[in-house]
Each structure stands twice: as structure tokens, then as C-alpha cells.
Motif scaffolding. Structure first.
Motif, PDB file in Angstrom:
ATOM      1  N   VAL A   1      20.303 -12.608  40.479  1.00 42.46           N
ATOM      2  CA  VAL A   1      19.937 -13.675  41.420  1.00 42.46           C
ATOM      3  C   VAL A   1      21.093 -13.943  42.382  1.00 42.46           C
ATOM      4  N   ALA A   2      22.317 -13.993  41.852  1.00 40.91           N
ATOM      5  CA  ALA A   2      23.486 -14.207  42.714  1.00 40.91           C
ATOM      6  C   ALA A   2      23.607 -13.092  43.738  1.00 40.91           C
ATOM      7  N   THR A   3      23.347 -11.881  43.317  1.00 38.99           N
ATOM      8  CA  THR A   3      23.397 -10.737  44.228  1.00 38.99           C
ATOM      9  C   THR A   3      22.331 -10.870  45.303  1.00 38.99           C
ATOM     10  N   ALA A   4      21.103 -11.179  44.895  1.00 38.43           N
ATOM     11  CA  ALA A   4      20.003 -11.306  45.852  1.00 38.43           C
ATOM     12  C   ALA A   4      20.242 -12.439  46.848  1.00 38.43           C
ATOM     13  N   LEU A   5      20.857 -13.526  46.382  1.00 44.95           N
ATOM     14  CA  LEU A   5      21.114 -14.677  47.255  1.00 44.95           C
ATOM     15  C   LEU A   5      22.455 -14.571  47.994  1.00 44.95           C
ATOM     16  N   GLU A   6      23.145 -13.482  47.742  1.00 49.04           N
ATOM     17  CA  GLU A   6      24.462 -13.240  48.350  1.00 49.04           C
ATOM     18  C   GLU A   6      25.443 -14.368  48.032  1.00 49.04           C
ATOM     19  N   ILE A   7      25.440 -14.770  46.756  1.00 52.21           N
ATOM     20  CA  ILE A   7      26.398 -15.753  46.261  1.00 52.21           C
ATOM     21  C   ILE A   7      27.526 -14.973  45.593  1.00 52.21           C
ATOM     22  N   PRO A   8      28.713 -15.015  46.176  1.00 51.33           N
ATOM     23  CA  PRO A   8      29.815 -14.253  45.585  1.00 51.33           C
ATOM     24  C   PRO A   8      30.319 -14.909  44.295  1.00 51.33           C
ATOM     25  N   LEU A   9      30.386 -14.110  43.243  1.00 49.29           N
ATOM     26  CA  LEU A   9      30.915 -14.580  41.961  1.00 49.29           C
ATOM     27  C   LEU A   9      32.190 -13.790  41.661  1.00 49.29           C
ATOM     28  N   ARG A  10      33.309 -14.486  41.564  1.00 52.24           N
ATOM     29  CA  ARG A  10      34.552 -13.804  41.206  1.00 52.24           C
ATOM     30  C   ARG A  10      34.562 -13.466  39.724  1.00 52.24           C
ATOM     31  N   SER A  11      34.003 -14.355  38.927  1.00 52.33           N
ATOM     32  CA  SER A  11      33.891 -14.131  37.491  1.00 52.33           C
ATOM     33  C   SER A  11      32.871 -15.114  36.930  1.00 52.33           C
ATOM     34  N   GLY A  12      32.525 -14.905  35.698  1.00 50.73           N
ATOM     35  CA  GLY A  12      31.579 -15.815  35.063  1.00 50.73           C
ATOM     36  C   GLY A  12      31.504 -15.574  33.571  1.00 50.73           C
TER      37      GLY A  12
END
Length: 170
Positions: free
Chosen positions: A86-97
Motif C-alpha cells: 500500500v505504501a508503494t502504491a500510494l508513493e509513501i516513502p518508508l525508511r524503515s518499519g
């Protein structure tokens, strides 16, 4: 993988499933063999053999995997993959999780000590810890869509119909 690559990968699948709804229906399977030496079940994971046994709170040694832990691990795995997609599809950059799951059990129910005590998880808590600069509005959408599309979470939230049977081996 970026949003465009994910869309390109999933577009033909989505199109096929829209045109042929039955093509989107898949039966996943799992199987295991009862251990002939211990109170355990050997589960084929596709990558290795996982041996599940009694939790120490029910008399297990702790050497085998606990199926309750495995359930939480499946939830973490599914939720983590879903959040990342979902983060990829919404172009939400995640440094880590990190994805954390905790569940509360009352083993008095499992052991038949208290007929009023529930057998199974009484409560499950799922927590995501993400490092991102995304605004809160995007993070809220990320959580909402992750909840909506996580298969294991939705299975727990919306009990499926179950068919349980037993047969004698031939």
C-alpha cells in the motif's frame, strides 16, 4: 519496487479478475503430519518443516513452535507485506518499519479448567512502527487500506465459514 512497477505487475491480474471473476478465486492449502513420538504436528511450510507442539502453558517443552505464535506471525507477515504494498502504491516513502502483534490467551479455557474461559485469543493488538516523513493524512490512509486489504487481519475480523471433519485413513 516503485508504484509504477507495482501497478504494471498487478494491472493484468486485476483486468483478468474483472473479466473472469472465478480466475481470482484461489484455494490455498496447508498440511501436516502428526508426530508419532510427541504431541506435535509437522507442518509443511513450503520452505521447511515447522514442528508445532504444545505451548509451555499447556505442558509443552517450548522446543516446538506454538500454533498461537504462528497465527500472530502470519498476521505480522501479511500485515507487513500489505502495508509495504500500500505504501508503494500510494508513493509513501518508508525508511524503515516494524510490525508487532500481541495476543492474550487464557489457558484455563484450553485446558478445560474453566468452562467459562474462552478458548483462543481474547484480544489481539497489531502495531505498526514506521519511519516516514509522510503527513498524518497519508499515514491514516495507509493504515486504513492496510487494514482493508490484509487477508489474515480480515479473516480474523470477519470469521469465515468453517467446515471441519474427520475421516479414517484408508
Amino acid at each position: 519496487m516503485d508504484a509504477a512497477s507495482l501497478r504494471a505487475l498487478q494491472a493484468p491480474l486485476k483486468s483478468r479478475y474483472k473479466d473472469s471473476p472465478d480466475a481470482g478465486r484461489v484455494t490455498l492449502k496447508a498440511k501436516g503430519e502428526l508426530d508419532d513420538q510427541a504431541i506435535a504436528c509437522k507442518v509443511e511450510t513450503g520452505r521447511a518443516l515447522a514442528v508445532a507442539g504444545l505451548h509451555p502453558a499447556t505442558g509443552g517443552s517450548g522446543l516446538e513452535l506454538c500454533s498461537g505464535d504462528m497465527l500472530l506471525e502470519a498476521l505480522v507477515a501479511c500485515a507487513g507485506v500489505t502495508l509495504k504494498a500500500v505504501a508503494t502504491a500510494l508513493e509513501i516513502p518508508l525508511r524503515s518499519g516494524r510490525v508487532l502483534a500481541e495476543g492474550d490467551l487464557d489457558f484455563r479455557g484450553t485446558l478445560g479448567v474453566d468452562k467459562e474461559a474462552r478458548v483462543g485469543f481474547e484480544e489481539i493488538r497489531l502495531t505498526f512502527e514506521i519511519d516516514t516523513d509522510a503527513p498524518q493524512e497519508k499515514i491514516d490512509t495507509l493504515l486504513k487500506l492496510t487494514e482493508r486489504y490484509c487477508v489474515v487481519l480480515q479473516t480474523l475480523a470477519n470469521k469465515p465459514s468453517l467446515d471441519v471433519n474427520i475421516t479414517k485413513a484408508a
